[in-house]
Enzyme design. Sequence first.
Site, PDB file in Angstrom:
ATOM      1  N   SER A 136      82.486  14.337   8.415  1.00  0.00           N
ATOM      2  CA  SER A 136      81.671  13.125   8.234  1.00  0.00           C
ATOM      3  C   SER A 136      80.899  13.268   6.934  1.00  0.00           C
ATOM      4  O   SER A 136      80.647  14.394   6.471  1.00  0.00           O
ATOM      5  CB  SER A 136      80.683  12.997   9.399  1.00  0.00           C
ATOM      6  OG  SER A 136      79.681  12.036   9.090  1.00  0.00           O
ATOM      7  N   TYR A 159      74.708  16.424  15.110  1.00  0.00           N
ATOM      8  CA  TYR A 159      75.870  15.920  14.373  1.00  0.00           C
ATOM      9  C   TYR A 159      75.981  16.577  13.000  1.00  0.00           C
ATOM     10  O   TYR A 159      77.069  16.962  12.567  1.00  0.00           O
ATOM     11  CB  TYR A 159      75.749  14.398  14.244  1.00  0.00           C
ATOM     12  CG  TYR A 159      77.026  13.699  13.839  1.00  0.00           C
ATOM     13  CD1 TYR A 159      78.150  13.712  14.662  1.00  0.00           C
ATOM     14  CD2 TYR A 159      77.112  13.013  12.633  1.00  0.00           C
ATOM     15  CE1 TYR A 159      79.318  13.056  14.295  1.00  0.00           C
ATOM     16  CE2 TYR A 159      78.275  12.359  12.265  1.00  0.00           C
ATOM     17  CZ  TYR A 159      79.373  12.382  13.094  1.00  0.00           C
ATOM     18  OH  TYR A 159      80.532  11.732  12.724  1.00  0.00           O
TER      19      TYR A 159
END
Length: 248
Positions: A136, A159
């Site tokens: 990401s 995350y």
Amino acid sequence: MAVVAGGAGLIGTALCEGLADHGATVVVADAAVERGEALADELGERAEFCRVDITDEDSVVGLVETVLDRHGRIDAFVNCSYPRNENYGRRYEDVTAADFRENVELHLDSYFVAARAVSRAMMDQPDGGSIVNFGSTYGVQAPDFSVYEGTEMTSPVEYSAIKGGILNLTRYMASYLGEHGVRVNAVSPGGVFDDQHPEFVDRYEDRTPLGRMATPEDFEGAVVYLASDASRYVTGHNLVVDGGWTIC
Ligand SMILES: NC(=O)c1ccc[n+]([C@@H]2O[C@H](COP(=O)([O-])OP(=O)(O)OC[C@H]3O[C@@H](n4cnc5c(N)ncnc54)[C@H](O)[C@@H]3O)[C@@H](O)[C@H]2O)c1
């Protein structure tokens, strides 16, 4: 022959369609049976569904064995699964150490276990194989929290730890497996439009040089490239597909 873990998800569905359109036989591997079977039906002869729990090593090894039994090889393995626990998505202040650990285990550990299980099979293939892990933009740089202002949204602290870990895991595996002809790369998407809060969408688009959020189809080209021989001399790379978000 390409296996897509998380293949029934938002991004995974587009990737399965893109890989099939480019001539691959696709195994849609996902925990979501109904969505996975529906997608495989839609793709017809070009695809089949295999249930897998990516967080369970026995299930992952079973997936690899099933694919090898049916097809004799795995040319490409794409991991765009997104396992998380029920508390995932809380704000930084509210994330317990237990939740942090559990989400790291569910997501980062499972990417390692899956890539290792697949690479063992690829190492035995004369022409190796290609693994593509989904990172990401938030594995590359810190979130810009101003885009979430006035909404309930945030970017979970786990995350960033998970995706940063996946990117360096990818480099480690690329270095270790290169001599066996197994290439390991990452794709790092920017945010995908999914009917988020309009204020968030406006801010996200304003901050993005290409002026819009991503669509799932935006990642097809990157994955087809990395999964195929078109990228035969590329390994350990992180292909950022973010409309320019990370250059600003
Ligand atoms: N959507 C975005 O904006 C975005 C941005 C950057 C990175 N990513 C990354 O891209 C990947 C795909 O994201 P997405 O938006 O398509 O997510 P999604 O939630 O739509 O899809 C994920 C898929 O993984 C499957 N899955 C979850 N747990 C599983 C398990 N234990 N075993 C097997 N399958 C399981 C789900 O059933 C689902 O089909 C993720 O790694 C995510 O972190 C997404």
